[in-house]
Structure formats: C-alpha cells, structure tokens
Design a protein around this motif. Structure first.
Motif, mmCIF file in Angstrom:
data_model
loop_
_atom_site.group_PDB
_atom_site.id
_atom_site.type_symbol
_atom_site.label_atom_id
_atom_site.label_comp_id
_atom_site.label_asym_id
_atom_site.label_seq_id
_atom_site.Cartn_x
_atom_site.Cartn_y
_atom_site.Cartn_z
ATOM 1 N N LEU A 1 18.817 6.903 33.733
ATOM 2 C CA LEU A 1 17.373 6.908 33.970
ATOM 3 C C LEU A 1 16.743 5.714 33.263
ATOM 4 N N VAL A 2 16.056 4.879 34.047
ATOM 5 C CA VAL A 2 15.416 3.671 33.511
ATOM 6 C C VAL A 2 13.955 3.672 33.958
ATOM 7 N N ASN A 3 13.044 3.665 32.991
ATOM 8 C CA ASN A 3 11.606 3.656 33.296
ATOM 9 C C ASN A 3 11.216 4.798 34.235
ATOM 10 N N GLY A 4 11.867 5.937 34.048
ATOM 11 C CA GLY A 4 11.544 7.088 34.879
ATOM 12 C C GLY A 4 12.119 7.035 36.275
ATOM 13 N N GLN A 5 12.988 6.042 36.565
ATOM 14 C CA GLN A 5 13.583 5.919 37.896
ATOM 15 C C GLN A 5 15.094 5.735 37.764
ATOM 16 N N TYR A 6 15.778 6.053 38.864
ATOM 17 C CA TYR A 6 17.228 5.882 38.895
ATOM 18 C C TYR A 6 17.563 4.540 39.562
ATOM 19 N N PRO A 7 18.447 3.743 38.963
ATOM 20 C CA PRO A 7 18.701 2.368 39.455
ATOM 21 C C PRO A 7 19.638 2.325 40.667
ATOM 22 N N TYR A 8 19.244 2.966 41.747
ATOM 23 C CA TYR A 8 20.085 2.965 42.935
ATOM 24 C C TYR A 8 20.172 1.569 43.555
ATOM 25 N N PHE B 1 23.809 -3.095 33.297
ATOM 26 C CA PHE B 1 25.143 -3.629 33.490
ATOM 27 C C PHE B 1 25.623 -4.450 32.288
ATOM 28 N N ASN B 2 24.770 -4.561 31.281
ATOM 29 C CA ASN B 2 25.196 -5.179 30.030
ATOM 30 C C ASN B 2 25.863 -4.174 29.095
ATOM 31 N N TYR B 3 25.763 -2.885 29.414
ATOM 32 C CA TYR B 3 26.400 -1.860 28.599
ATOM 33 C C TYR B 3 27.902 -1.844 28.885
ATOM 34 N N SER B 4 28.688 -1.820 27.842
ATOM 35 C CA SER B 4 30.145 -1.874 27.997
ATOM 36 C C SER B 4 30.673 -0.651 28.744
ATOM 37 N N LEU C 1 13.123 -3.737 41.033
ATOM 38 C CA LEU C 1 13.598 -5.081 40.714
ATOM 39 C C LEU C 1 13.234 -5.495 39.291
ATOM 40 N N ALA C 2 12.791 -4.557 38.497
ATOM 41 C CA ALA C 2 12.443 -4.861 37.107
ATOM 42 C C ALA C 2 13.689 -5.259 36.323
ATOM 43 N N PRO C 3 13.558 -6.135 35.336
ATOM 44 C CA PRO C 3 14.737 -6.564 34.557
ATOM 45 C C PRO C 3 15.487 -5.409 33.915
ATOM 46 N N GLU C 4 14.767 -4.339 33.539
ATOM 47 C CA GLU C 4 15.432 -3.208 32.903
ATOM 48 C C GLU C 4 16.446 -2.542 33.828
#
Length: 304
Positions: A227-234, A54-57, A46-49
């Motif tokens: 990959l975000v902070n070493g985790q996948y944003p499932y 979803f801000n990436y075009s 649930l981290a903001p990163e």
C-alpha cells in the motif's frame, strides 16, 4: 510506375491520402496515450512513491525468484513440446493407420481445447501438489501439438525426390525420416519453431491460475500487498513485469531472426571464389581447378 502482384502502386493522389491518414492516425494514438497518462497521473499512479517500491531488496528478490520460476517452467515446456512435437509429427506421417489416427485425434483435441483448461485439468487431476510440473505439462501438450503440425508441414515441404533417392539407396523408412527428412524440415521451419517458443514463454503467465509463483502471480501478490499513499501500485508493477516479458520475448525473436539469416547465408554451403578481384592475378585459361575434376572447358571456364 511499377505494379505489384498484390496491389497497384499508389498514384500521386493516393500517396497524399495515405500520408494524411498516417498523420491523423498518429495524432489520434498520441492523443489517447496523453489522455491515459494524464488520468493515471491524476489518480497518483505515476507518483515517484509508486516506483520507489522496487528499490526494496525484498521486492526485487521476489521478482528475481519469479523470473527464475518462469524460466524453469518455460525450459521444461520448451523441451517437452519439442520432443512431443517430433513424436506426434512422425506418428501423423506413419503408414500405420491406427498410429496415424491416434496422433491426429490427440493433436486435434488438444489444439481445440483452451490452454487454460488443459493446465487446470492437469493440475487438478494429476499434479495438485506440483504446480510447476502441471504448468510445464499443460504447456508441453498444447505447444507440442502445434510444433507437430509445423514439423509435419516441413517434412511435406521437402522435395519428393529426396525421399525417393534415399529409398533407392536402400534406406529404411526410419532412416529416411531421421537422417533425410527431419533434419531438412527442422532447418526450414526453425524460425517458426522458435516463434512458437515465444508463445510458450508468454503462456507461462497462465500459471497464476494454479498458484504457481511465476512473474504474473508474483506481480499480483506484490501489487495487492503493498500500500502506497492509500493506493495499490498495480500500474507500476504491471509496467515492470511487462517490460521483463517484452525483453525475454525480444531475445527469443532475435534468436529466430539470427538463425533465419544464418540459414539463408549457409543454404548451399559452397564458397564461391571471385575471379578477377583487384590485386589478384587471373588463373590461366585451361588450368585444372579443384572443383572441375579435370581440365576446364574452352575459354578458361571451369565446371562447378
């Protein structure tokens, strides 16, 4: 204290007990949600990163393309299932036994098969290079069988006198079916038909099995390749895509509710004038009315 046909109205003790059950159940659900959210937060899902992706075009464009692909498959499947449903319903009501038996066998077979198997078989056997058409055809076959049963039930629900009156006027069986029975059956079963279309929309998510780039397949690719902070944003990806599915299904369900309410309001098609409304003059007794066809009977009461 009034009683219902299905159950007795609860007494004072039952009402208190039901309130206690409702409060306890609500607290249990909230506790489970709290535990789930705290565990996801502790693992960093649930981290903001995780949501900034979803801000990436590029990701937004992928989701938009997946939404268009989902709607394309749904549109084709919706039209195909409705057309096939009408044909199968008419065939199941046919007086010719071979036609009726063939339609019955088709409906029973494909209603019993898991939809996933049907889609995969169509893709592997016939349309390997056309995943969208394979998905649409598989959905059309299964949902067409369901729509056929819905329409058949609607036709059988039409009062028998309507059919007999049509035959008495010299209509053929085809004319009776097309101009008398089917229009009434479709109108009566329209909310159910649209509700089945909601199911069809959700079933487009099975396209991921045949690698069709619909919403679920695109969500899986986004989550497994970012990959975000070493985790996948499932978690964040599932929440976003799930929200899109919910919005689409709610829109179709709202359409079904609107059509049902509109059908109830316009069921008779007769507008009734309110007699003696404030600020209007009452019509003289014995006056001719457009709907009576002649003088009103005694007391100024017109025949409708």
């Amino acid at each position: 204290m009034s009683a219902s046909v299905l159950f007795d109205a609860p007494g004072p003790k039952a009402k208190v007990r039901n309130r206690i059950y409702a409060v306890v159940g609500t607290l249990v659900i909230l506790a489970l949600l709290g535990i789930s959210i705290s565990r996801l937060s502790a693992k960093g899902h649930l981290a903001p990163e995780m949501w900034d992706i979803f801000n990436y075009s590029g990701i937004r464009q992928n989701i938009a393309d997946a939404l268009v692909a989902t709607l394309k498959a749904f549109g084709l499947a919706a039209v195909g299932s409705l057309v096939l449903g009408v044909l199968l319903a008419v065939a199941r009501l046919s007086d010719h036994k071979p036609v009726r038996w063939a339609a019955t066998a088709f409906v029973e077979i494909f209603r019993s098969l898991p939809l996933l198997i049907t889609i995969y078989a169509v893709w592997v056997g016939f349309l390997t290079d056309y995943s969208m058409w394979a998905l649409a055809l598989g959905l059309s076959i299964y949902n067409g069988c369901v729509q056929a049963e819905v329409l058949r039930a609607g036709v059988n629900a039409v009062p028998r006198g309507q059919r007999e009156a049509a035959y008495a006027l010299g209509m053929t069986k085809t004319q009776v079916m097309v101009t008398v029975l089917l229009p009434q059956a479709i109108r009566a079963m329209l909310p159910t038909i649209i509700s089945q279309l909601v199911v069809t929309l959700k079933d487009t998510s099975l396209g991921f099995v045949i690698l069709y780039p619909e919403l679920l397949q695109t969500a899986r690719l986004i989550a497994s390749n970012t990959l975000v902070n070493g985790q996948y944003p499932y978690v964040s990806t599932i929440v976003v895509v799930g929200t899109i599915y919910i919005a689409l299904c709610l829109a179709l369900s709202g359409l079904a509710t609107w059509i049902e309410k509109r059908g109830r309001r316009a069921k008779t098609g007769i507008s009734v004038a309110h007699a003696g409304a404030p600020g209007t003059e009452a019509e003289p007794a014995g006056a001719d009315t457009p709907t009576s066809g002649g003088p009103a009977d005694g007391g100024g009461i017109a025949k409708i």
